[in-house]
Design an enzyme around this catalytic site. Structure first.
Site, PDB file in Angstrom:
ATOM      1  N   ARG A 183      60.615  30.459  58.559  1.00  0.00           N
ATOM      2  CA  ARG A 183      61.041  29.738  57.360  1.00  0.00           C
ATOM      3  C   ARG A 183      60.747  30.498  56.068  1.00  0.00           C
ATOM      4  O   ARG A 183      60.722  29.908  54.987  1.00  0.00           O
ATOM      5  CB  ARG A 183      60.420  28.332  57.311  1.00  0.00           C
ATOM      6  N   LEU A 184      60.533  31.789  56.178  1.00  0.00           N
ATOM      7  CA  LEU A 184      60.328  32.621  54.986  1.00  0.00           C
ATOM      8  C   LEU A 184      61.688  33.140  54.535  1.00  0.00           C
ATOM      9  O   LEU A 184      61.992  34.329  54.608  1.00  0.00           O
ATOM     10  CB  LEU A 184      59.352  33.766  55.290  1.00  0.00           C
TER      11      LEU A 184
END
Length: 206
Positions: A183-184
């Site tokens: 989720r970066l």
């Protein structure tokens, strides 16, 4: 602009967001089947009550992003009350998303005429027949109106109805989002500079 100050997106430099959108849109046209041009259009009425639906992008350049509709539809009514709107493209095969916000204006009549003339005849007749967003008692209501306008225009040219045409969203904010591990995600936000009409670029936390 010298090289060290040129905004970087991935491995490419894009001083204006339309260049990057063009790159991503061409990727989508090759990989996102069907409807790479599908976008969510969000509008709101005078009271701020929002509404969203899918429309198709029919053109874009540095003036903005163009779609066509019935001016008397719900979206048309809302844009008459509140001229600000938002667009969102989600290309799942690319794991990319573009969010666009800004004011909306009608395109000029000549531009709408040109696009309308390029549409299939059945779609032209449909623009006349459909009283978009209004209630009907059943499918026969629509089919009857199609038959009426088919007879009215015969084999001749079907002109563009006055109630149908294009809108152009003139962006002041465009965000490019791409998928990242854990989720970066990568988020690049362009905002229009009100003074010199240029664009500012920022990186955002995901």
């Amino acid at each position: 602009m010298d090289e060290k100050n040129t905004p970087k997106i991935g491995h490419e430099a894009h001083a204006v967001p339309f260049d990057l959108f063009d790159v991503w849109f061409n990727e989508a046209k090759n990989k996102e089947k069907p409807y790479p041009d599908a976008m969510t259009l969000a509008t709101a009425d005078a009271n701020g009550r929002p509404s969203a639906r899918i429309v198709l992008l029919k053109g874009f350049d540095e003036r903005g992003f163009v779609f066509y509709t019935n001016y008397e539809s719900r979206k048309g009514d809302q844009l008459a009350e509140n001229s600000f709107a938002a667009l969102c493209f989600h290309w799942k095969s690319l794991e990319k998303c573009v969010r666009i916000e800004g004011a909306v204006t009608r395109v000029d009549g000549a531009e709408s005429d040109e696009y309308f003339a390029s549409r299939p005849r059945g779609s032209q007749l449909g623009a006349w027949a459909s009283i978009q967003s209004r209630p009907m008692s059943g499918r026969f209501d629509l089919e009857k109106r199609v038959a009426e306008f088919t007879a009215k225009f015969g084999l001749g040219k079907v002109p563009r109805p006055e109630h149908w045409g294009g809108f152009r969203l003139i962006p002041d904010r465009i965000e490019f989002w791409s998928e990242g591990k854990f989720r970066l995600h990568d988020r690049q936000l362009y905002t229009r500079d009100a003074e010199d009409k240029g664009w500012n670029l920022q990186k955002l936390f995901p």
